[in-house]
Design an enzyme around this catalytic site. Structure first.
Site, mmCIF file in Angstrom:
data_model
loop_
_atom_site.group_PDB
_atom_site.id
_atom_site.type_symbol
_atom_site.label_atom_id
_atom_site.label_comp_id
_atom_site.label_asym_id
_atom_site.label_seq_id
_atom_site.Cartn_x
_atom_site.Cartn_y
_atom_site.Cartn_z
ATOM 1 N N LYS A 137 0.829 -1.216 0.000
ATOM 2 C CA LYS A 137 0.000 0.000 0.000
ATOM 3 C C LYS A 137 0.866 1.271 0.000
ATOM 4 O O LYS A 137 0.623 2.191 -0.763
ATOM 5 C CB LYS A 137 -0.928 0.034 1.234
ATOM 6 N N ARG A 150 -9.662 1.049 8.763
ATOM 7 C CA ARG A 150 -9.259 -0.317 9.106
ATOM 8 C C ARG A 150 -10.354 -1.062 9.840
ATOM 9 O O ARG A 150 -10.163 -2.236 10.180
ATOM 10 C CB ARG A 150 -8.025 -0.269 9.995
ATOM 11 N N ARG A 153 11.812 -5.582 4.693
ATOM 12 C CA ARG A 153 11.715 -4.166 4.332
ATOM 13 C C ARG A 153 12.404 -3.233 5.328
ATOM 14 O O ARG A 153 12.521 -3.537 6.505
ATOM 15 C CB ARG A 153 10.263 -3.765 4.098
ATOM 16 N N ARG A 210 14.629 -0.226 10.433
ATOM 17 C CA ARG A 210 13.580 -1.238 10.258
ATOM 18 C C ARG A 210 12.515 -0.974 11.301
ATOM 19 O O ARG A 210 12.839 -0.616 12.442
ATOM 20 C CB ARG A 210 14.160 -2.648 10.430
ATOM 21 N N ARG A 228 -0.540 -8.467 13.643
ATOM 22 C CA ARG A 228 -1.035 -7.484 12.661
ATOM 23 C C ARG A 228 -1.875 -8.176 11.592
ATOM 24 O O ARG A 228 -2.888 -7.642 11.144
ATOM 25 C CB ARG A 228 0.149 -6.724 12.047
HETATM 26 P P1 AMP Z 1 0.730 0.654 9.132
HETATM 27 O O1 AMP Z 1 1.964 1.480 8.920
HETATM 28 O O2 AMP Z 1 -0.416 1.104 8.280
HETATM 29 O O3 AMP Z 1 0.992 -0.823 9.047
HETATM 30 O O4 AMP Z 1 0.251 0.938 10.661
HETATM 31 C C1 AMP Z 1 1.096 0.620 11.757
HETATM 32 C C2 AMP Z 1 0.260 0.509 13.015
HETATM 33 O O5 AMP Z 1 -0.394 1.752 13.290
HETATM 34 C C3 AMP Z 1 -0.868 -0.522 12.968
HETATM 35 O O6 AMP Z 1 -0.410 -1.833 13.260
HETATM 36 C C4 AMP Z 1 -1.815 0.033 14.034
HETATM 37 O O7 AMP Z 1 -1.334 -0.248 15.345
HETATM 38 C C5 AMP Z 1 -1.697 1.539 13.817
HETATM 39 N N1 AMP Z 1 -2.701 2.046 12.841
HETATM 40 C C6 AMP Z 1 -2.428 2.637 11.637
HETATM 41 N N2 AMP Z 1 -3.565 2.998 11.012
HETATM 42 C C7 AMP Z 1 -4.577 2.618 11.841
HETATM 43 C C8 AMP Z 1 -6.001 2.695 11.749
HETATM 44 N N3 AMP Z 1 -6.613 3.243 10.676
HETATM 45 N N4 AMP Z 1 -6.706 2.192 12.789
HETATM 46 C C9 AMP Z 1 -6.126 1.653 13.875
HETATM 47 N N5 AMP Z 1 -4.802 1.534 14.016
HETATM 48 C C10 AMP Z 1 -4.015 2.017 13.008
#
Ligand code: AMP
Length: 216
Positions: A13, A88, A127, A160, A172
């Site tokens: 993404k 999400r 990554r 990282r 996750r």
């Molecule tokens: P990401 O970089 O999108 O993988 O987000 C990293 C972490 O941020 C996730 O594992 C969640 O803990 C938190 N997070 C990011 N976006 C959201 C969202 N829309 N709702 C809830 N938690 C989020």
């Protein structure tokens, strides 16, 4: 044009949002990046979300909805945006619908990046990103052109993510399947869902997204 990129962690993404942003002049709204910046700054928000993120769980809906509502209200978003990491949950999706309706805006598309779970673990564990400008790289799929030097800014330090460790990745993925995957039928029912094969290479996925958008 207002878009959502939807898919599990490691589906690409962020990579595709960055490419779309450069090609189409849209604003990239990555909630993960916003939260990581909050944690790094030591703000109240950062202190609240730090341990939740480290565990691989989701930050509460109201916190995320307020964060995105404030960001979408800023003038640069008027030219169109790509949401990467939001919504999400169904609650977040409903709140987004209400936010957009109140502004007379619409969603032009929700693009699902479909990837097998087995491939995700390998993608995530390889990554890393530039410590200075945040440009993303991967041990196998996207190395810097010159080893050890960021293509974008020339920096030599890389980091990282803490939550890219195998034990956190499992949580996750579980959060994705349980809380986020229900958004696929949610957007399908609204006629805006388009699915692309996220298993393909970066350029191929980019091409598929452009094809989908040409018909949007
Ligand atoms: P990401 O970089 O999108 O993988 O987000 C990293 C972490 O941020 C996730 O594992 C969640 O803990 C938190 N997070 C990011 N976006 C959201 C969202 N829309 N709702 C809830 N938690 C989020």
């Amino acid at each position: 044009m207002n878009l959502i990129l939807l898919g599990p962690p490691g589906a690409g993404k962020g990579t595709q949002a960055q490419l779309l942003k450069d090609r189409r002049g849209l604003v990239q709204l990555s909630t993960g990046d916003m939260l990581r910046a909050a944690v790094a700054s030591g703000s109240e928000l950062g202190k609240t979300v730090k341990s939740i993120m480290a565990s691989g769980g989701l930050v509460p809906d109201e916190t995320m909805i307020n964060l995105i509502a404030d960001r979408i209200a800023q003038p640069d978003c008027a030219k169109g945006f790509i949401l990467d990491g939001f919504p999400r949950t169904t609650r977040q999706a409903e709140a987004l619908d209400a936010m957009l309706a109140a502004k007379g805006l619409k969603l032009d598309g929700v693009i699902e990046l479909k990837v097998d779970d087995a491939a995700l673990v390998e993608r995530i564990s390889g990554r890393y990103s530039c410590a200075k400008c945040g440009a993303g790289y991967h041990d196998s799929y996207k190395k810097p052109k010159k080893a050890g030097i960021c293509d974008s800014c020339g920096a030599e330090q890389f980091t990282r993510r803490e939550d890219d460790k195998a034990e956190v990745v499992a949580s996750r993925l579980e959060a994705y399947h349980r809380q986020t995957a229900p958004l696929l039928p949610y957007y399908k029912a609204r006629g805006v869902l388009r699915t692309v094969d996220g298993m393909a290479g970066i350029d191929e996925v980019q091409g598929q997204i452009e094809k989908v958008l040409a018909g949007a």
